[in-house]
Design an enzyme around this catalytic site. Structure first.
Site, PDB file in Angstrom:
ATOM      1  N   LYS A  23     -19.194   4.457 -21.027  1.00 23.96           N
ATOM      2  CA  LYS A  23     -18.186   4.095 -20.018  1.00 23.96           C
ATOM      3  C   LYS A  23     -17.807   2.623 -20.170  1.00 23.96           C
ATOM      4  O   LYS A  23     -16.635   2.271 -20.172  1.00 23.96           O
ATOM      5  CB  LYS A  23     -18.789   4.338 -18.648  1.00 23.96           C
ATOM      6  CG  LYS A  23     -18.205   3.485 -17.536  1.00 23.96           C
ATOM      7  CD  LYS A  23     -18.778   3.785 -16.197  1.00 23.96           C
ATOM      8  CE  LYS A  23     -19.765   2.761 -15.721  1.00 23.96           C
ATOM      9  NZ  LYS A  23     -19.206   1.530 -15.158  1.00 23.96           N
ATOM     10  N   ASN A  24     -18.809   1.754 -20.367  1.00 25.80           N
ATOM     11  CA  ASN A  24     -18.539   0.315 -20.402  1.00 25.80           C
ATOM     12  C   ASN A  24     -18.002  -0.167 -21.728  1.00 25.80           C
ATOM     13  O   ASN A  24     -17.719  -1.352 -21.898  1.00 25.80           O
ATOM     14  CB  ASN A  24     -19.792  -0.467 -19.999  1.00 25.80           C
ATOM     15  CG  ASN A  24     -20.069  -0.315 -18.508  1.00 25.80           C
ATOM     16  OD1 ASN A  24     -19.220   0.220 -17.773  1.00 25.80           O
ATOM     17  ND2 ASN A  24     -21.228  -0.723 -18.064  1.00 25.80           N
ATOM     18  N   CYS A 117     -20.057  -6.087  -4.676  1.00 29.92           N
ATOM     19  CA  CYS A 117     -20.423  -4.664  -4.569  1.00 29.92           C
ATOM     20  C   CYS A 117     -21.884  -4.641  -4.104  1.00 29.92           C
ATOM     21  O   CYS A 117     -22.481  -5.681  -3.856  1.00 29.92           O
ATOM     22  CB  CYS A 117     -20.239  -3.961  -5.904  1.00 29.92           C
ATOM     23  SG  CYS A 117     -21.431  -4.447  -7.124  1.00 29.92           S
ATOM     24  N   ARG A 122     -20.948 -10.748  -7.470  1.00 32.29           N
ATOM     25  CA  ARG A 122     -20.137 -10.483  -8.671  1.00 32.29           C
ATOM     26  C   ARG A 122     -18.926 -11.435  -8.770  1.00 32.29           C
ATOM     27  O   ARG A 122     -17.788 -11.026  -8.810  1.00 32.29           O
ATOM     28  CB  ARG A 122     -19.670  -9.031  -8.689  1.00 32.29           C
ATOM     29  CG  ARG A 122     -20.710  -7.975  -8.413  1.00 32.29           C
ATOM     30  CD  ARG A 122     -21.701  -7.760  -9.521  1.00 32.29           C
ATOM     31  NE  ARG A 122     -21.149  -7.268 -10.745  1.00 32.29           N
ATOM     32  CZ  ARG A 122     -21.004  -5.971 -11.056  1.00 32.29           C
ATOM     33  NH1 ARG A 122     -21.296  -5.073 -10.169  1.00 32.29           N
ATOM     34  NH2 ARG A 122     -20.513  -5.598 -12.222  1.00 32.29           N
ATOM     35  N   ASP A 307     -29.153  -2.550 -16.068  1.00 28.89           N
ATOM     36  CA  ASP A 307     -28.704  -1.215 -15.646  1.00 28.89           C
ATOM     37  C   ASP A 307     -29.807  -0.181 -15.753  1.00 28.89           C
ATOM     38  O   ASP A 307     -29.719   0.882 -15.147  1.00 28.89           O
ATOM     39  CB  ASP A 307     -27.506  -0.761 -16.493  1.00 28.89           C
ATOM     40  CG  ASP A 307     -26.259  -1.541 -16.140  1.00 28.89           C
ATOM     41  OD1 ASP A 307     -25.243  -1.375 -16.819  1.00 28.89           O
ATOM     42  OD2 ASP A 307     -26.309  -2.328 -15.183  1.00 28.89           O
ATOM     43  N   ARG A 399     -19.327   8.040 -11.157  1.00 27.66           N
ATOM     44  CA  ARG A 399     -18.576   6.934 -11.783  1.00 27.66           C
ATOM     45  C   ARG A 399     -18.980   6.786 -13.250  1.00 27.66           C
ATOM     46  O   ARG A 399     -18.186   6.378 -14.078  1.00 27.66           O
ATOM     47  CB  ARG A 399     -18.905   5.607 -11.076  1.00 27.66           C
ATOM     48  CG  ARG A 399     -18.217   5.353  -9.778  1.00 27.66           C
ATOM     49  CD  ARG A 399     -18.499   3.956  -9.320  1.00 27.66           C
ATOM     50  NE  ARG A 399     -18.310   3.019 -10.421  1.00 27.66           N
ATOM     51  CZ  ARG A 399     -18.906   1.841 -10.494  1.00 27.66           C
ATOM     52  NH1 ARG A 399     -19.723   1.454  -9.533  1.00 27.66           N
ATOM     53  NH2 ARG A 399     -18.694   1.047 -11.511  1.00 27.66           N
TER      54      ARG A 399
HETATM   55  C1  EPZ Z   1     -21.073  -5.631 -16.895  1.00 28.65           C
HETATM   56  O1  EPZ Z   1     -20.698  -6.150 -15.637  1.00 28.65           O
HETATM   57  C2  EPZ Z   1     -21.250  -4.125 -16.697  1.00 28.65           C
HETATM   58  N1  EPZ Z   1     -19.968  -3.552 -16.255  1.00 28.65           N
HETATM   59  C3  EPZ Z   1     -22.322  -3.895 -15.649  1.00 28.65           C
HETATM   60  O2  EPZ Z   1     -22.489  -2.507 -15.464  1.00 28.65           O
HETATM   61  C4  EPZ Z   1     -23.628  -4.496 -16.133  1.00 28.65           C
HETATM   62  O3  EPZ Z   1     -24.628  -4.318 -15.148  1.00 28.65           O
HETATM   63  C5  EPZ Z   1     -23.410  -6.000 -16.388  1.00 28.65           C
HETATM   64  O4  EPZ Z   1     -22.328  -6.176 -17.333  1.00 28.65           O
HETATM   65  C6  EPZ Z   1     -24.643  -6.674 -16.948  1.00 28.65           C
HETATM   66  O5  EPZ Z   1     -25.012  -6.072 -18.159  1.00 28.65           O
HETATM   67  C7  EPZ Z   1     -19.003  -3.328 -17.164  1.00 28.65           C
HETATM   68  O6  EPZ Z   1     -19.149  -3.606 -18.350  1.00 28.65           O
HETATM   69  C8  EPZ Z   1     -17.751  -2.699 -16.644  1.00 28.65           C
HETATM   70  P1  EPZ Z   1     -21.646  -9.952 -16.098  1.00 28.65           P
HETATM   71  P2  EPZ Z   1     -20.152  -7.673 -15.538  1.00 28.65           P
HETATM   72  O7  EPZ Z   1     -20.338 -10.652 -15.961  1.00 28.65           O
HETATM   73  O8  EPZ Z   1     -19.374  -8.016 -16.730  1.00 28.65           O
HETATM   74  C9  EPZ Z   1     -22.622 -13.529 -13.174  1.00 28.65           C
HETATM   75  C10 EPZ Z   1     -21.637  -0.694 -14.169  1.00 28.65           C
HETATM   76  O9  EPZ Z   1     -21.244  -0.218 -13.112  1.00 28.65           O
HETATM   77  N2  EPZ Z   1     -21.196 -13.888 -13.305  1.00 28.65           N
HETATM   78  O10 EPZ Z   1     -22.288  -9.866 -17.435  1.00 28.65           O
HETATM   79  O11 EPZ Z   1     -19.510  -7.798 -14.203  1.00 28.65           O
HETATM   80  C11 EPZ Z   1     -22.815 -12.233 -12.389  1.00 28.65           C
HETATM   81  O12 EPZ Z   1     -22.828 -12.497 -10.999  1.00 28.65           O
HETATM   82  C12 EPZ Z   1     -22.049  -2.127 -14.165  1.00 28.65           C
HETATM   83  O13 EPZ Z   1     -21.658  -0.066 -15.214  1.00 28.65           O
HETATM   84  C13 EPZ Z   1     -20.737 -15.054 -12.683  1.00 28.65           C
HETATM   85  O14 EPZ Z   1     -21.502 -15.761 -12.022  1.00 28.65           O
HETATM   86  O15 EPZ Z   1     -21.507  -8.480 -15.553  1.00 28.65           O
HETATM   87  C14 EPZ Z   1     -24.145 -11.738 -12.886  1.00 28.65           C
HETATM   88  O16 EPZ Z   1     -25.177 -12.427 -12.211  1.00 28.65           O
HETATM   89  C15 EPZ Z   1     -23.110  -2.340 -13.138  1.00 28.65           C
HETATM   90  N3  EPZ Z   1     -19.426 -15.392 -12.812  1.00 28.65           N
HETATM   91  C16 EPZ Z   1     -24.170 -12.180 -14.350  1.00 28.65           C
HETATM   92  O17 EPZ Z   1     -23.160 -13.197 -14.475  1.00 28.65           O
HETATM   93  C17 EPZ Z   1     -18.549 -14.638 -13.553  1.00 28.65           C
HETATM   94  O18 EPZ Z   1     -17.369 -15.014 -13.671  1.00 28.65           O
HETATM   95  C18 EPZ Z   1     -23.868 -11.043 -15.327  1.00 28.65           C
HETATM   96  O19 EPZ Z   1     -22.626 -10.551 -14.979  1.00 28.65           O
HETATM   97  C19 EPZ Z   1     -19.037 -13.463 -14.171  1.00 28.65           C
HETATM   98  C20 EPZ Z   1     -20.367 -13.101 -14.042  1.00 28.65           C
END
Ligand code: EPZ
Length: 422
Positions: A23-24, A117, A122, A307, A399
């Site tokens: 999915k991702n 969420c 996020r 995850d 989802r």
């Molecule tokens: C991706 O989310 C995945 N989603 C998530 O899966 C997954 O848990 C996550 O990566 C971590 O592996 C998709 O790929 C669609 P991040 P993402 O930006 O990109 C902080 C699912 O439903 N951060 O790598 O949103 C954030 O708060 C989901 O499949 C900032 O601070 O995750 C977190 O602590 C669950 N500022 C960390 O970075 C930003 O601008 C990692 O977030 C962006 C992120």
């Protein structure tokens, strides 16, 4: 009408289960079809709620799509809009990926600022800071991130954290920006590498995928392509745990990329679970004697994936001793523990660490999914708990898991989808 799963536990599961496309990986790939107008063929796109949501947004923008026998055909020739409506975007955080795709092709974009969420705030500050380094003016207007610019010029962008979707957005913009874009502290997840490979197939000049620094030389235009989506490593990890949960289970998992699951597989070996390779991307899971406790600390790829921590927690309730799970990526990713504790798990949480004192006898209860992976963990718990477990909020599970009930039923699980009159 809401629906719920009703699961009868403790039934040994036997047979074959196939991992769907990731999915991702599919979500950024679908957005990337905006970067070059034309017709694309994406194979192994999972038919899950998040994919249908992102396709609804694509249609709103003017794209056409059709699921054919084994691929998704998308035509972006007539895409003429660059703003994503709140009603469609608010259902899914991954809509932030339209920020990079629409900015890349139109130099303008309007995407709702994603809400938080269940698992955390996020924020999207890395996305916004990165885009502004291309010279884009970014403002927040009525809850929308609005991007406008005359030209996109590459820059050296340092991510404070290797954010998955921020890296994906910056790669999409960099592929069509003038000059060179360098992304330092880039995410290395297989889904990020997959998007990079797709962009390269479209004609982008990208080096360093899967490493700390990604180098992109912008091109004037890209071309539509065909590509097959990589297997979903989180679904695969879910099935590895499913197989390990009951000593009498005999499950063969197909379309599993072991190289994308090195850390979780090492952890499984520590716990006493062995994978027997039957063929390329086909494994059989063997459990040898009692399960041993372990310590899990989540980290960006190739560290232990956040995850999978809720999924591993269920297995660790069956281990003989005290296990620890420390969650470092999301501030609220232990919500599922309150639900597992309703089943008798007795898990304690101290700051960012869950403490699991196994083995624990789980008893069936009504529980609710708080996020996608938490929901999957509760389904697994229900499959080994005494009596019947009812899982509410199953839309969250749908989802990210394609045909989950069909796949589990084929193994002999007693799981039914029931209308939820409550
Ligand atoms: C991706 O989310 C995945 N989603 C998530 O899966 C997954 O848990 C996550 O990566 C971590 O592996 C998709 O790929 C669609 P991040 P993402 O930006 O990109 C902080 C699912 O439903 N951060 O790598 O949103 C954030 O708060 C989901 O499949 C900032 O601070 O995750 C977190 O602590 C669950 N500022 C960390 O970075 C930003 O601008 C990692 O977030 C962006 C992120």
């Amino acid at each position: 009408m809401e629906k719920k799963y009703v699961i009868r536990g403790k039934i040994p599961l036997k047979g074959k289960i196939e991992v769907s496309g990731a999915k991702n990986a599919a979500l950024p790939a679908i957005c990337a079809t905006l970067l070059a107008p034309g017709t694309y063929k994406l194979k192994k796109v999972p038919k899950v709620r998040d994919v249908f949501n992102i396709l609804k947004i694509m249609e709103h923008l003017g794209a056409k799509y059709k699921f054919k026998n084994d691929y998704l055909e998308i035509n972006t020739s007539n895409v003429n809009l660059n703003s994503v409506p709140y009603e469609l975007a608010s259902q899914m955080r991954a809509s932030i990926l339209f920020l990079g795709a629409l900015t890349g092709i139109f130099k303008e974009a309007q995407v709702p600022l994603p809400g938080g969420c269940a698992i955390g705030k996020r924020p999207v500050d890395f996305h916004i800071k990165g885009l502004s380094q291309f010279g884009a003016e970014i403002s927040l207007e009525k809850g929308n991130i609005v991007v406008k610019t005359k030209a996109l010029k590459g820059d050296i962008i340092v991510l404070d954290f290797p954010s998955v979707t921020a890296t994906e957005n910056l790669m999409m913009v960099g592929s069509l920006a003038e000059g060179e874009t360098i992304i330092k502290n880039a995410a290395k997840e297989p889904e990020v590498v997959f998007l990079g490979e797709m962009l390269k197939k479209m004609g982008a000049d990208i080096k360093g995928l899967g490493e700390d620094t990604i180098y992109i030389k912008g091109k004037k235009k890209l071309e539509p392509i065909e590509i097959e989506v990589i297997p979903d490593r989180i679904e695969a990890g879910t099935f590895l745990i499913l197989a390990a949960l009951n000593e009498e289970n005999e499950i063969i998992i197909k379309n599993i990329k072991k190289s994308h699951l090195e850390t979780p597989i090492l952890k499984l070996q520590e716990i006493g679970i062995i994978l027997e390779e039957l063929d390329k991307d086909v494994v059989k899971v063997k459990r040898e004697g009692e399960l041993k406790p372990t310590k899990i600390v989540t980290a960006p790829y190739p560290g232990f994936p956040t995850d999978l921590q809720p999924i591993f927690a269920v297995l660790l309730t069956q281990a003989n001793g005290i296990s620890f799970i420390t969650e470092n990526l999301f501030e609220n990713r232990f919500l599922y523990i309150f639900e597992l504790n309703r089943m008798g798990a007795g898990i304690k949480v101290e700051d960012k660490t869950a403490i699991i004192n196994g083995p624990i006898f789980l008893s069936g209860s009504p529980v609710k999914a708080t996020d996608l992976r938490a929901g999957a963990a509760l389904v697994l718990a229900g499959l080994i708990a005494e009596n019947t477990t009812t899982v509410y909020n199953i839309k969250l599970i749908e989802r990210g898991y394609e045909n989950l009930v069909e796949k589990l039923s084929a193994l002999g699980a007693d799981i039914k989808v029931v209308e939820d009159e409550s």
